[in-house]
Scaffold this motif. Sequence first.
Motif, PDB file in Angstrom:
ATOM      1  N   TRP A   1       0.833  -1.197   0.000  1.00  0.00           N
ATOM      2  CA  TRP A   1       0.000   0.000   0.000  1.00  0.00           C
ATOM      3  C   TRP A   1       0.874   1.255   0.000  1.00  0.00           C
ATOM      4  O   TRP A   1       0.617   2.207  -0.737  1.00  0.00           O
ATOM      5  CB  TRP A   1      -0.933  -0.001   1.201  1.00  0.00           C
ATOM      6  CG  TRP A   1      -1.662   1.291   1.402  1.00  0.00           C
ATOM      7  CD1 TRP A   1      -1.306   2.324   2.216  1.00  0.00           C
ATOM      8  CD2 TRP A   1      -2.860   1.715   0.736  1.00  0.00           C
ATOM      9  NE1 TRP A   1      -2.203   3.354   2.124  1.00  0.00           N
ATOM     10  CE2 TRP A   1      -3.174   3.011   1.219  1.00  0.00           C
ATOM     11  CE3 TRP A   1      -3.692   1.135  -0.207  1.00  0.00           C
ATOM     12  CZ2 TRP A   1      -4.280   3.720   0.794  1.00  0.00           C
ATOM     13  CZ3 TRP A   1      -4.816   1.857  -0.638  1.00  0.00           C
ATOM     14  CH2 TRP A   1      -5.103   3.117  -0.146  1.00  0.00           C
ATOM     15  N   HIS A   2       1.906   1.265   0.831  1.00  0.00           N
ATOM     16  CA  HIS A   2       2.750   2.450   0.944  1.00  0.00           C
ATOM     17  C   HIS A   2       3.697   2.603  -0.247  1.00  0.00           C
ATOM     18  O   HIS A   2       4.061   3.729  -0.609  1.00  0.00           O
ATOM     19  CB  HIS A   2       3.577   2.388   2.234  1.00  0.00           C
ATOM     20  CG  HIS A   2       2.794   2.694   3.473  1.00  0.00           C
ATOM     21  ND1 HIS A   2       1.926   1.788   4.044  1.00  0.00           N
ATOM     22  CD2 HIS A   2       2.751   3.816   4.247  1.00  0.00           C
ATOM     23  CE1 HIS A   2       1.383   2.326   5.119  1.00  0.00           C
ATOM     24  NE2 HIS A   2       1.849   3.547   5.270  1.00  0.00           N
ATOM     25  N   MET A   3       4.111   1.489  -0.824  1.00  0.00           N
ATOM     26  CA  MET A   3       5.134   1.532  -1.871  1.00  0.00           C
ATOM     27  C   MET A   3       4.733   2.403  -3.065  1.00  0.00           C
ATOM     28  O   MET A   3       5.505   3.275  -3.489  1.00  0.00           O
ATOM     29  CB  MET A   3       5.463   0.105  -2.309  1.00  0.00           C
ATOM     30  CG  MET A   3       6.454   0.000  -3.443  1.00  0.00           C
ATOM     31  SD  MET A   3       6.718  -1.726  -3.904  1.00  0.00           S
ATOM     32  CE  MET A   3       7.596  -1.518  -5.447  1.00  0.00           C
ATOM     33  N   PRO A   4       3.550   2.248  -3.666  1.00  0.00           N
ATOM     34  CA  PRO A   4       3.219   3.111  -4.808  1.00  0.00           C
ATOM     35  C   PRO A   4       2.911   4.550  -4.414  1.00  0.00           C
ATOM     36  O   PRO A   4       2.979   5.442  -5.268  1.00  0.00           O
ATOM     37  CB  PRO A   4       1.976   2.426  -5.405  1.00  0.00           C
ATOM     38  CG  PRO A   4       1.363   1.692  -4.268  1.00  0.00           C
ATOM     39  CD  PRO A   4       2.496   1.254  -3.401  1.00  0.00           C
ATOM     40  N   ILE A   5       2.589   4.788  -3.152  1.00  0.00           N
ATOM     41  CA  ILE A   5       2.301   6.161  -2.729  1.00  0.00           C
ATOM     42  C   ILE A   5       3.596   6.927  -2.501  1.00  0.00           C
ATOM     43  O   ILE A   5       3.811   8.007  -3.062  1.00  0.00           O
ATOM     44  CB  ILE A   5       1.451   6.161  -1.439  1.00  0.00           C
ATOM     45  CG1 ILE A   5       0.133   5.428  -1.671  1.00  0.00           C
ATOM     46  CG2 ILE A   5       1.198   7.585  -0.973  1.00  0.00           C
ATOM     47  CD1 ILE A   5      -0.693   5.256  -0.420  1.00  0.00           C
ATOM     48  N   ALA A   6       4.472   6.355  -1.677  1.00  0.00           N
ATOM     49  CA  ALA A   6       5.695   7.056  -1.315  1.00  0.00           C
ATOM     50  C   ALA A   6       6.797   6.874  -2.342  1.00  0.00           C
ATOM     51  O   ALA A   6       7.702   7.704  -2.435  1.00  0.00           O
ATOM     52  CB  ALA A   6       6.178   6.570   0.045  1.00  0.00           C
ATOM     53  N   GLY A   7       6.765   5.767  -3.096  1.00  0.00           N
ATOM     54  CA  GLY A   7       7.849   5.470  -4.021  1.00  0.00           C
ATOM     55  C   GLY A   7       8.872   4.524  -3.447  1.00  0.00           C
ATOM     56  O   GLY A   7       9.671   3.941  -4.187  1.00  0.00           O
ATOM     57  N   SER A   8       8.888   4.360  -2.127  1.00  0.00           N
ATOM     58  CA  SER A   8       9.808   3.451  -1.458  1.00  0.00           C
ATOM     59  C   SER A   8       9.127   2.876  -0.225  1.00  0.00           C
ATOM     60  O   SER A   8       8.291   3.547   0.411  1.00  0.00           O
ATOM     61  CB  SER A   8      11.112   4.151  -1.033  1.00  0.00           C
ATOM     62  OG  SER A   8      11.904   4.473  -2.149  1.00  0.00           O
ATOM     63  N   ALA A   9       9.478   1.650   0.086  1.00  0.00           N
ATOM     64  CA  ALA A   9       9.037   0.991   1.313  1.00  0.00           C
ATOM     65  C   ALA A   9      10.137   0.033   1.732  1.00  0.00           C
ATOM     66  O   ALA A   9      10.974  -0.375   0.917  1.00  0.00           O
ATOM     67  CB  ALA A   9       7.707   0.260   1.102  1.00  0.00           C
ATOM     68  N   PHE A  10      10.145  -0.337   3.007  1.00  0.00           N
ATOM     69  CA  PHE A  10      11.258  -1.113   3.541  1.00  0.00           C
ATOM     70  C   PHE A  10      10.744  -2.253   4.404  1.00  0.00           C
ATOM     71  O   PHE A  10       9.667  -2.169   5.005  1.00  0.00           O
ATOM     72  CB  PHE A  10      12.194  -0.217   4.368  1.00  0.00           C
ATOM     73  CG  PHE A  10      12.857   0.879   3.583  1.00  0.00           C
ATOM     74  CD1 PHE A  10      14.092   0.685   3.014  1.00  0.00           C
ATOM     75  CD2 PHE A  10      12.216   2.096   3.394  1.00  0.00           C
ATOM     76  CE1 PHE A  10      14.695   1.697   2.278  1.00  0.00           C
ATOM     77  CE2 PHE A  10      12.808   3.114   2.675  1.00  0.00           C
ATOM     78  CZ  PHE A  10      14.061   2.914   2.108  1.00  0.00           C
ATOM     79  N   LYS A  11      11.533  -3.316   4.423  1.00  0.00           N
ATOM     80  CA  LYS A  11      11.327  -4.433   5.348  1.00  0.00           C
ATOM     81  C   LYS A  11      12.555  -4.535   6.241  1.00  0.00           C
ATOM     82  O   LYS A  11      13.687  -4.463   5.759  1.00  0.00           O
ATOM     83  CB  LYS A  11      11.148  -5.738   4.582  1.00  0.00           C
ATOM     84  CG  LYS A  11       9.790  -5.944   3.934  1.00  0.00           C
ATOM     85  CD  LYS A  11       8.773  -6.447   4.938  1.00  0.00           C
ATOM     86  CE  LYS A  11       7.493  -6.905   4.244  1.00  0.00           C
ATOM     87  NZ  LYS A  11       7.666  -8.180   3.550  1.00  0.00           N
ATOM     88  N   LYS A  12      12.323  -4.733   7.526  1.00  0.00           N
ATOM     89  CA  LYS A  12      13.398  -4.943   8.479  1.00  0.00           C
ATOM     90  C   LYS A  12      13.367  -6.400   8.916  1.00  0.00           C
ATOM     91  O   LYS A  12      12.361  -6.875   9.462  1.00  0.00           O
ATOM     92  CB  LYS A  12      13.238  -4.020   9.685  1.00  0.00           C
ATOM     93  CG  LYS A  12      14.403  -4.083  10.666  1.00  0.00           C
ATOM     94  CD  LYS A  12      14.194  -3.105  11.814  1.00  0.00           C
ATOM     95  CE  LYS A  12      15.369  -3.125  12.774  1.00  0.00           C
ATOM     96  NZ  LYS A  12      15.162  -2.196  13.911  1.00  0.00           N
ATOM     97  N   ILE A  13      14.480  -7.110   8.681  1.00  0.00           N
ATOM     98  CA  ILE A  13      14.554  -8.540   8.937  1.00  0.00           C
ATOM     99  C   ILE A  13      15.428  -8.778  10.167  1.00  0.00           C
ATOM    100  O   ILE A  13      16.586  -8.348  10.194  1.00  0.00           O
ATOM    101  CB  ILE A  13      15.140  -9.286   7.719  1.00  0.00           C
ATOM    102  CG1 ILE A  13      14.492  -8.798   6.410  1.00  0.00           C
ATOM    103  CG2 ILE A  13      14.985 -10.779   7.884  1.00  0.00           C
ATOM    104  CD1 ILE A  13      13.021  -9.025   6.333  1.00  0.00           C
ATOM    105  N   TYR A  14      14.876  -9.463  11.163  1.00  0.00           N
ATOM    106  CA  TYR A  14      15.652  -9.778  12.365  1.00  0.00           C
ATOM    107  C   TYR A  14      14.983 -10.941  13.095  1.00  0.00           C
ATOM    108  O   TYR A  14      13.873 -11.366  12.745  1.00  0.00           O
ATOM    109  CB  TYR A  14      15.768  -8.561  13.286  1.00  0.00           C
ATOM    110  CG  TYR A  14      14.452  -8.047  13.822  1.00  0.00           C
ATOM    111  CD1 TYR A  14      13.974  -8.434  15.073  1.00  0.00           C
ATOM    112  CD2 TYR A  14      13.668  -7.152  13.081  1.00  0.00           C
ATOM    113  CE1 TYR A  14      12.775  -7.961  15.564  1.00  0.00           C
ATOM    114  CE2 TYR A  14      12.475  -6.669  13.557  1.00  0.00           C
ATOM    115  CZ  TYR A  14      12.026  -7.084  14.804  1.00  0.00           C
ATOM    116  OH  TYR A  14      10.823  -6.622  15.283  1.00  0.00           O
TER     117      TYR A  14
END
Length: 804
Positions: free
Chosen positions: A180-193
């Motif tokens: 949902w956020h990716m096409p709005i902002a242009g970037s999105a992130f995943k944090k893997i831990y």
Amino acid sequence: MAIDKALYQAPESLEDIAENAIPAEIEIEIEQDEDETTIEVEIKTATFEDNLAEELDDGDLEEISSDILELIQIDLDSRKDWEKTYVEGIKLLGLKMEERTEPWDGACGVFHPLLSEAVVKFQSETIIATFPPAGPVKTKSVGEVTREKEDSADRVREDMNYTLTEKMPDYRNEHERLLWHMPIAGSAFKKIYFDPINNRPVAMFVPAEDVIVSYGATDLLSAPRITHRMKKTENELKKLIASGFYKDVDLPSPQTITSDIQKQKDEETGVDVIKDDRYTLYEVQLEYDLPGHEDKDEKGFTTQIGLPYVVTMLASGEILAVRRNYLEEDRLKKRRQHFVHYPYIIGFGFYGFGLTHLAGGFAESATSILRQLVDAGTVSNLPGGFKSKDLRVKGDDTPIAPGEWRDVDVTGMTIKDSIVPLPYKEPSSTLYSLLGTIVDEGRRFASVADLKVADMSAQAPVGTTLAILERNLKVMSAVQARVHAAMKQEFKLLAAIIRDYTPPIYSYETDESPMAKQEDYDMVEVIPVSDPNASTMAQKVVTYQAALQLSQGAPDIYDLPYLHREMLEALGIKNVDKIIPLEDDMKPRDPVSENMDIINSKPVKAFLYQDHAAHLKVHMSAMQDPKMQQLIGQNPRAQQMAAALQAHIAEHTAFQYRIEIEKMLGVALPPEDSDLPEDIEVELSRSVAMAAEKLLQKDQAEAQQQKAQQQAQDPLLQLQIRQQQLKEAEFQHRQAMENKQFELKTMEAQAKVATENKRIDTQAEIAGAQIGAKQEAEKQSIANEQYIEGVKLGLKGISGDRDR
């Protein structure tokens, strides 16, 4: 007073002390009773994962905090323009109805759904493509394909899909939030831990505004700093401090820092920012020359090179944790990656461009025109204007309903002369046409325009339809390819965490939770199930339909079962592996089971690691068995069975030939599907040529030896050979007698020919003599006749003389 045992065993020399010394923290507790005194000593050995903030003094911590806060502010200033455009674009989503007072109270506040339509469509299409019900992960064996690797790939695929769908129930929701956020902002992130509290991996979505990176950075790998802005409640911080994860500090009053982007989001979604009493934390991944932990070269001198650390601090500056961000066994000390970047459209800087940046102007123009059309219709249906003071309308504060008549008081004037309406126009058709043009252009640019299949001819070639689809979905296909690449990187990080926390042996606690072992994850590559070349079902179906049409022209060069299976999967049909079983899904089977499958018209497959010689013996025996030939010969599918058996025998023969070549070479050949450099391929071909020649000589010698052994061991064959030899001797004797008779007959014929020639010669001589005598007689006769004529002429002359 007594000490039970020494703190450490005394080494033999000072060098041993230097080599074996372990930094440790010693706590001594003394308890004294009336009778004796007890001393309890607790030694805390320093580990690689320790919180280094516990060791640093307050002066160093303040200096580190000041440096990092300054760097964070520099990174925030570098992306201000990107944030500003993002904030303006959030308003255009139309998530909240705008209450307008201009040009009048209650004016139209609707937003055109251009952006929200594109976002919802992208989210819906991408979640279906990247997260099917069976799970988002598939595996691929690394290197040469063996049975062990294929089994490991199956176990890893099942284990990871079970982990993502069952053990991590929040994974799908986090992934949808990202989409949902990716096409709005242009970037999105995943944090893997790895979450030690819940004892499982975590793939947490982090919005772009909370991942602070210098706008001039290229990617996460080369970024000088990566800052994660987090928010935690006071109770969460106290838990982490009590567990020892954070340093024990005096917590100040909550200092909430909210970005302009978050403020706009809160305003659109109705979140009350005033009630947010959480702390703002910065978790910074950077390279820093930490005091007391400087990098040193082989000679022990400091290099003044910053090492990777993760520094966690409050927004007010208190440092809670400093930990190393590289593996203990890594001599290069490379920074570990915990974030995965999902860009929508890659642009000038680090952050991608979204629909708010690219199509925000279309959405704003469409919203403005739409509001003008609605407001024009409003004032056209309920016009206003001027009226005379002397004109009194009873109840003139409320609009006149359709079919309603009201009383008025007019003093000396008509109603028409007392009321002057303003010249409001109907909604403009030109403006409406312009709205349609802007919306169409915006949808086309945002790749949400629907293909009008109904307008196309049913007889249109598949290639034409595919070309139209590709033209309309080219941008979306590129975005899907970026999502596929980012998910591959995410799965790689997740697989490493799952591998590290996986037992070294197999464990099957329940039927629903198959687990792989650590070794399995080292033998396979984890990749997404999504197809980076096709973004929608329509595109996939048309693509496979084109492939099916091409296969009709040359079906022999196509793997039709696999092609039909891919078509069924594109259509979303379940259990395609049972509908169309493929060779890739098959497991190794014994030769008797393979023969049974061939008789029952089921597919069979040979594997490189099988005993091909044994399989060939069983298959050849079944093929030469007269009972089997009689029974199968009555089956209407006898030809298909024979062809399948011959093809399977050819598979085993090919693998057996490969094994024999490898034996001659003394080394294993590269995998069948491996790409070899040109020079290596040439050298390999030469080596294989020599090995093939040796193999040929060996097989020929074995064949001759086998033939000789069969001749020496088989009495029936010996009898047949003896009979053949007798026949050959009799034939040779008869041939010799015939030759003698032929020679005698030839001599007789030659004698006859000589006698006949002699007789002919004698007859020729006689005939010649007769002809010569005859010719002499004829000559004599002619001479006589001439003599007589001459005598006559002489006598005649004499007689004439007498008469005279």
